[in-house]
Write a protein that holds these residues in place. Structure first.
Motif: not given
Length: 167
Positions: A40-49
């Motif tokens: 979930n944290r990685i998906l959050e970072m991907k969304s921010k990117k």
């Protein structure tokens, strides 16, 4: 190993676990970190990117993320079905007839097609929210992401190790 390196390695492992179907992984870490939390944290970072890359703001950002996250849920569901089909095929390979193996293989391919359709659908559903340049950037980002992930993993040496990591 420093804390930053450990965190980086944990993120890479979580991405690997999320990207590679369970039956094809060859090993699964036991008692490791909370993979769902990391995913979930990685998906959050991907969304921010993506928000940064596409230069989204305000209402466009809100609508984009809503559609993107709904699409991610569809992709996650498709991956679960594919993983189950792969596990079934692994079992059938050990004890099934050629007909059973063929049927299970067809099921894997059908679920793989469904995963690809879900991935494409997410990109297509976002098109009305983006201008031509943003849509092109999104398309490239989504298609290249698995390759970039694979390069990161290979640079870290995870795919070159024939044995599972020591616990």
């Amino acid at each position: 190993m420093g804390m930053v390196k450990r965190l980086g390695m944990t993120i890479v492992i979580a991405l690997l676990l999320h990207t590679v179907p369970a039956g094809a992984q060859g090993f699964a870490p036991k008692g490791g970190p909370d993979v769902d939390r990391i995913k979930n944290r990685i998906l959050e970072m991907k969304s921010k990117k993506l928000v940064e890359l596409l230069q989204l703001s305000g209402d466009q950002k809100t609508k984009f993320l809503s559609v993107y996250e709904a699409g991610q849920q569809n992709i996650d569901d498709a991956k679960k079905y594919l993983d189950a089909a792969i596990r079934k095929l692994n079992k059938v390979l050990k004890e099934g007839s050629d007909v059973d193996i063929s049927t299970a293989t067809d099921e894997v391919m059908s679920n793989y097609d469904a995963l690809v359709r879900a991935q494409k659908a997410r990109i297509t559903e976002l098109k009305p929210l983006l201008n031509v340049e943003q849509y092109a950037k999104l398309t490239m980002f989504e298609i290249r992401f698995p390759d970039v992930l694979q390069r990161i993993i290979m640079r870290r040496g995870l795919l070159n190790n024939s044995e599972p990591p020591k616990e």
